[in-house]
Design a protein around this motif. Structure first.
Motif, PDB file in Angstrom:
ATOM      1  N   PRO A   1     -30.062 -47.312  28.913  1.00  0.00           N
ATOM      2  CA  PRO A   1     -28.530 -46.505  29.082  1.00  0.00           C
ATOM      3  C   PRO A   1     -28.720 -45.339  29.617  1.00  0.00           C
ATOM      4  N   VAL A   2     -27.713 -44.758  30.059  1.00  0.00           N
ATOM      5  CA  VAL A   2     -27.557 -43.300  30.485  1.00  0.00           C
ATOM      6  C   VAL A   2     -27.855 -42.315  29.106  1.00  0.00           C
ATOM      7  N   TYR A   3     -27.281 -42.843  28.272  1.00  0.00           N
ATOM      8  CA  TYR A   3     -27.559 -41.795  26.822  1.00  0.00           C
ATOM      9  C   TYR A   3     -28.288 -42.879  25.816  1.00  0.00           C
ATOM     10  N   LYS A   4     -29.209 -42.229  25.079  1.00  0.00           N
ATOM     11  CA  LYS A   4     -29.680 -43.165  24.033  1.00  0.00           C
ATOM     12  C   LYS A   4     -30.083 -41.978  22.863  1.00  0.00           C
ATOM     13  N   GLU A   5     -30.360 -42.565  21.859  1.00  0.00           N
ATOM     14  CA  GLU A   5     -30.540 -41.379  20.580  1.00  0.00           C
ATOM     15  C   GLU A   5     -31.622 -42.402  19.463  1.00  0.00           C
ATOM     16  N   LYS A   6     -32.388 -41.518  19.056  1.00  0.00           N
ATOM     17  CA  LYS A   6     -33.217 -41.971  17.950  1.00  0.00           C
ATOM     18  C   LYS A   6     -33.361 -41.023  16.817  1.00  0.00           C
ATOM     19  N   LEU A   7     -33.676 -41.426  15.604  1.00  0.00           N
ATOM     20  CA  LEU A   7     -33.894 -40.656  14.437  1.00  0.00           C
ATOM     21  C   LEU A   7     -35.223 -40.768  13.823  1.00  0.00           C
ATOM     22  N   ARG A   8     -36.002 -39.742  13.633  1.00  0.00           N
ATOM     23  CA  ARG A   8     -37.298 -40.071  13.115  1.00  0.00           C
ATOM     24  C   ARG A   8     -37.975 -38.966  12.103  1.00  0.00           C
ATOM     25  N   LEU A   9     -38.851 -39.503  11.253  1.00  0.00           N
ATOM     26  CA  LEU A   9     -39.299 -38.260  10.309  1.00  0.00           C
ATOM     27  C   LEU A   9     -40.844 -38.046  10.938  1.00  0.00           C
ATOM     28  N   ARG A  10     -41.192 -36.778  11.083  1.00  0.00           N
ATOM     29  CA  ARG A  10     -42.604 -36.675  11.687  1.00  0.00           C
ATOM     30  C   ARG A  10     -43.188 -35.546  10.920  1.00  0.00           C
ATOM     31  N   SER A  11     -44.513 -35.943  10.931  1.00  0.00           N
ATOM     32  CA  SER A  11     -45.443 -35.109  10.303  1.00  0.00           C
ATOM     33  C   SER A  11     -46.872 -34.867  10.885  1.00  0.00           C
ATOM     34  N   TYR A  12     -47.458 -33.668  10.611  1.00  0.00           N
ATOM     35  CA  TYR A  12     -48.628 -33.336  11.341  1.00  0.00           C
ATOM     36  C   TYR A  12     -49.696 -33.657  10.120  1.00  0.00           C
ATOM     37  N   GLY A  13     -50.497 -34.640  10.282  1.00  0.00           N
ATOM     38  CA  GLY A  13     -51.204 -35.004   9.065  1.00  0.00           C
ATOM     39  C   GLY A  13     -50.572 -35.805   8.085  1.00  0.00           C
TER      40      GLY A  13
ATOM     41  N   LYS B   1     -32.277 -37.288  21.582  1.00  0.00           N
ATOM     42  CA  LYS B   1     -31.357 -37.716  22.681  1.00  0.00           C
ATOM     43  C   LYS B   1     -32.047 -37.739  23.921  1.00  0.00           C
ATOM     44  N   LYS B   2     -31.292 -38.588  24.846  1.00  0.00           N
ATOM     45  CA  LYS B   2     -31.982 -38.557  26.114  1.00  0.00           C
ATOM     46  C   LYS B   2     -30.476 -38.892  26.784  1.00  0.00           C
ATOM     47  N   TYR B   3     -30.185 -37.993  27.564  1.00  0.00           N
ATOM     48  CA  TYR B   3     -29.060 -38.172  28.533  1.00  0.00           C
ATOM     49  C   TYR B   3     -29.327 -37.748  29.995  1.00  0.00           C
ATOM     50  N   ARG B   4     -29.167 -38.799  30.942  1.00  0.00           N
ATOM     51  CA  ARG B   4     -29.652 -38.564  32.251  1.00  0.00           C
ATOM     52  C   ARG B   4     -30.809 -37.785  32.570  1.00  0.00           C
TER      53      ARG B   4
ATOM     54  N   VAL C   1     -32.566 -35.872  30.712  1.00  0.00           N
ATOM     55  CA  VAL C   1     -32.814 -34.798  29.866  1.00  0.00           C
ATOM     56  C   VAL C   1     -32.957 -34.860  28.517  1.00  0.00           C
ATOM     57  N   VAL C   2     -33.905 -34.479  27.697  1.00  0.00           N
ATOM     58  CA  VAL C   2     -34.153 -34.837  26.439  1.00  0.00           C
ATOM     59  C   VAL C   2     -33.777 -33.484  25.678  1.00  0.00           C
ATOM     60  N   TYR C   3     -33.035 -34.213  24.472  1.00  0.00           N
ATOM     61  CA  TYR C   3     -32.495 -33.010  23.484  1.00  0.00           C
ATOM     62  C   TYR C   3     -33.079 -33.462  22.195  1.00  0.00           C
ATOM     63  N   LYS C   4     -33.808 -32.368  21.550  1.00  0.00           N
ATOM     64  CA  LYS C   4     -34.206 -32.695  20.145  1.00  0.00           C
ATOM     65  C   LYS C   4     -33.749 -31.607  19.256  1.00  0.00           C
ATOM     66  N   ARG C   5     -33.162 -32.029  18.085  1.00  0.00           N
ATOM     67  CA  ARG C   5     -32.815 -31.149  17.124  1.00  0.00           C
ATOM     68  C   ARG C   5     -33.457 -31.642  15.614  1.00  0.00           C
ATOM     69  N   ARG C   6     -33.871 -30.568  14.874  1.00  0.00           N
ATOM     70  CA  ARG C   6     -34.805 -30.934  13.818  1.00  0.00           C
ATOM     71  C   ARG C   6     -34.556 -30.111  12.625  1.00  0.00           C
ATOM     72  N   VAL C   7     -34.908 -30.457  11.515  1.00  0.00           N
ATOM     73  CA  VAL C   7     -34.880 -29.387  10.370  1.00  0.00           C
ATOM     74  C   VAL C   7     -36.191 -29.768   9.534  1.00  0.00           C
ATOM     75  N   GLY C   8     -36.722 -28.800   9.085  1.00  0.00           N
ATOM     76  CA  GLY C   8     -38.139 -28.660   8.318  1.00  0.00           C
ATOM     77  C   GLY C   8     -37.469 -29.084   6.759  1.00  0.00           C
ATOM     78  N   LEU C   9     -38.251 -30.003   5.953  1.00  0.00           N
ATOM     79  CA  LEU C   9     -38.098 -30.021   4.686  1.00  0.00           C
ATOM     80  C   LEU C   9     -39.317 -30.587   3.969  1.00  0.00           C
ATOM     81  N   THR C  10     -39.365 -30.905   2.768  1.00  0.00           N
ATOM     82  CA  THR C  10     -40.473 -31.544   2.270  1.00  0.00           C
ATOM     83  C   THR C  10     -40.521 -32.864   2.355  1.00  0.00           C
TER      84      THR C  10
END
Length: 238
Positions: free
Chosen positions: A63-75, A89-92, A94-103
């Protein structure tokens, strides 16, 4: 907590390389790149989805717009390791990513609905993630992907990032990040997934190198490829 970037806006292009292409390309790119701040890492990404996989099924329809939610770790994380809960999110194109850091423990409690959102450095992003969680009923851990990443940035511009992902693995069982990084191989042995992350137009020198080597971008999703492989068998580009 170590400062981190919470908001991204960029164009991402993906390329599937065989070993010969990878070697030829890295030789040509070497004069133009320097190691990224975190040049070598093992990444785990836990994707959340609804019981009927509404998010990835919608994404695969391109689609023109799509979105995902993930939890990412390094190690592989422990309970107090900082991880990142991300909306992508991806729209036309262009990728938009917004994240928060937490334990990792905080993230698990939040996504299980056992605690309030963890605002981190940007409460607005936390509210967006919570809205996402509430908007998709039954959101749950659906797919764990892990891989080894080598990351570079432009010698003359840190806005250009080039990453190479190898040994991409997926699994739908025991999806907690702290269970370790193992699973089914997504790509044939020796294959490398390259991603270019750029703020806008591709540098001319980079376009020329890719053209000379006849390396072309492709539409590819790790989660999409793993989702299809799990249901149809084999290696499938999404």
């Amino acid at each position: 907590m170590t400062p981190y970037q919470g908001i991204f806006k960029r164009v991402e292009k993906k390329y599937l390389l065989d070993r010969e292409q990878y070697r030829a390309l890295t030789r040509r790119l070497a004069p133009h790149l320097i190691p990224d701040r975190y040049p070598v890492s093992t990444i785990g990404s836990l994707y959340y989805d609804t019981p009927n996989h509404a998010l990835i099924r919608a994404s695969l329809e391109k689609p023109v717009y799509k979105e995902k939610l993930r939890l990412r770790s390094y190690g592989i994380p422990s309970s107090d390791t900082v991880v990142f809960l991300e909306i992508k999110k991806k729209y036309r194109g262009v990728v938009y990513k917004r994240r928060v850091g937490l334990t990792h423990a905080q993230a698990q409690r939040w996504m299980e609905g056992n605690s309030a959102p963890v605002p981190g450095d940007n409460p607005q992003i936390a509210h967006e993630i919570e809205w996402f969680r509430q908007f998709y009923p039954g959101l749950r851990p659906a797919m764990l992907l892990s891989y080894e990443r080598t990351a570079w940035q432009g010698r003359d511009s840190s806005d250009l990032r080039v990453t190479f992902d190898e040994n991409i693995r997926w699994r739908e069982e025991q999806t907690a990040l702290d269970r370790g990084f193992w699973g089914h191989s997504l790509l044939p042995a020796g294959s490398v997934l390259m991603e270019l992350k750029i703020p806008g137009a591709m540098p001319v020198w980079l376009a020329e190198i890719l053209g000379e080597l006849r390396i072309y971008s492709t539409s590819y999703s790790k989660y999409g490829g793993a989702y299809r492989a799990a249901r149809q068998g084999g290696i499938i580009c999404a």
